[in-house]
Motif scaffolding. Sequence first.
Motif, mmCIF file in Angstrom:
data_model
loop_
_atom_site.group_PDB
_atom_site.id
_atom_site.type_symbol
_atom_site.label_atom_id
_atom_site.label_comp_id
_atom_site.label_asym_id
_atom_site.label_seq_id
_atom_site.Cartn_x
_atom_site.Cartn_y
_atom_site.Cartn_z
ATOM 1 N N VAL A 1 -1.633 30.179 -43.638
ATOM 2 C CA VAL A 1 -2.263 29.767 -41.989
ATOM 3 C C VAL A 1 -2.449 28.135 -41.901
ATOM 4 O O VAL A 1 -3.338 27.755 -41.912
ATOM 5 C CB VAL A 1 -3.513 30.732 -42.184
ATOM 6 C CG1 VAL A 1 -4.105 30.453 -40.106
ATOM 7 C CG2 VAL A 1 -3.421 31.892 -42.514
ATOM 8 N N TRP A 2 -2.123 28.149 -40.322
ATOM 9 C CA TRP A 2 -1.752 27.125 -39.503
ATOM 10 C C TRP A 2 -2.164 28.040 -38.123
ATOM 11 O O TRP A 2 -1.917 28.678 -37.342
ATOM 12 C CB TRP A 2 -0.983 26.734 -39.770
ATOM 13 C CG TRP A 2 0.058 25.730 -40.762
ATOM 14 C CD1 TRP A 2 0.622 26.181 -41.950
ATOM 15 C CD2 TRP A 2 0.046 24.047 -40.909
ATOM 16 N NE1 TRP A 2 0.585 25.311 -42.601
ATOM 17 C CE2 TRP A 2 0.338 24.069 -42.137
ATOM 18 C CE3 TRP A 2 -0.280 23.108 -39.842
ATOM 19 C CZ2 TRP A 2 0.391 22.587 -42.478
ATOM 20 C CZ3 TRP A 2 -0.311 21.417 -40.296
ATOM 21 C CH2 TRP A 2 0.322 22.022 -42.021
ATOM 22 N N VAL A 3 -3.364 26.831 -37.809
ATOM 23 C CA VAL A 3 -4.087 27.347 -36.056
ATOM 24 C C VAL A 3 -3.237 26.590 -35.162
ATOM 25 O O VAL A 3 -2.998 25.496 -35.174
ATOM 26 C CB VAL A 3 -5.660 27.113 -36.154
ATOM 27 C CG1 VAL A 3 -6.036 27.690 -34.493
ATOM 28 C CG2 VAL A 3 -6.066 28.183 -37.350
ATOM 29 N N LYS A 4 -3.121 27.175 -33.824
ATOM 30 C CA LYS A 4 -2.289 26.695 -33.135
ATOM 31 C C LYS A 4 -3.458 26.031 -31.356
ATOM 32 O O LYS A 4 -4.643 26.524 -31.859
ATOM 33 C CB LYS A 4 -1.028 27.154 -31.703
ATOM 34 C CG LYS A 4 -0.965 27.106 -30.886
ATOM 35 C CD LYS A 4 0.167 25.574 -30.666
ATOM 36 C CE LYS A 4 0.564 25.248 -29.755
ATOM 37 N NZ LYS A 4 0.682 24.119 -29.490
ATOM 38 N N LEU A 5 -3.590 24.707 -31.827
ATOM 39 C CA LEU A 5 -4.470 24.238 -30.803
ATOM 40 C C LEU A 5 -4.071 23.693 -29.924
ATOM 41 O O LEU A 5 -2.069 23.701 -29.784
ATOM 42 C CB LEU A 5 -4.970 23.151 -31.308
ATOM 43 C CG LEU A 5 -5.603 22.599 -32.969
ATOM 44 C CD1 LEU A 5 -6.213 21.200 -33.649
ATOM 45 C CD2 LEU A 5 -6.899 23.545 -33.152
ATOM 46 N N VAL A 6 -4.837 22.486 -28.539
ATOM 47 C CA VAL A 6 -3.718 22.812 -27.363
ATOM 48 C C VAL A 6 -2.602 21.494 -27.897
ATOM 49 O O VAL A 6 -1.854 21.301 -27.723
ATOM 50 C CB VAL A 6 -4.937 21.814 -26.592
ATOM 51 C CG1 VAL A 6 -4.566 21.808 -24.846
ATOM 52 C CG2 VAL A 6 -5.887 23.538 -25.686
ATOM 53 N N SER B 1 -3.645 23.102 -39.802
ATOM 54 C CA SER B 1 -3.763 24.375 -41.428
ATOM 55 C C SER B 1 -5.271 24.658 -41.290
ATOM 56 O O SER B 1 -6.229 23.732 -41.029
ATOM 57 C CB SER B 1 -4.125 23.340 -42.820
ATOM 58 O OG SER B 1 -3.804 24.177 -43.937
ATOM 59 N N ALA B 2 -5.611 25.278 -41.591
ATOM 60 C CA ALA B 2 -6.328 26.890 -41.558
ATOM 61 C C ALA B 2 -7.659 25.940 -42.693
ATOM 62 O O ALA B 2 -8.289 26.514 -42.777
ATOM 63 C CB ALA B 2 -6.894 28.228 -41.438
#
Length: 124
Positions: free
Chosen positions: A96-101, A106-107
């Motif tokens: 899982v990868w989290v989209k930041l601004v 990587s989570a």
Amino acid sequence: MSTLAFARAALVGAGALALLGPLTAATAVAASDASQGGARIMAAPFTVVPYETVNVRSGPARSYDKVGSVTAGEPRGAYCWVRGEAITDHGYTNNVWVKLVEGYVSAVYLKGNEYGDLPASATC
């Protein structure tokens, strides 16, 4: 102060509040601490916090360009999560990868659940 003057002052104040829009505790804290990425927190619906310094990538894998980093304990605004390259660290593997601004992290390096504490429904 006369009743009419008081009523006008109340209306002016209410109009100013309406122009400001809703102010939540999260946006107030974020706005007060711009040096800690506050503007980046306010721009996104979720907040994530890395437990160690993490690279930010232009996509959800190590093969994407590094576009920055987030210091351990520094909150960042996040939009959603997506599946990408599986990362293993500290005996834990997650894709899982989290989209930041500013990009993707990587989570594995984020506090909280397998989605970096985003809701399971917050897919990109």
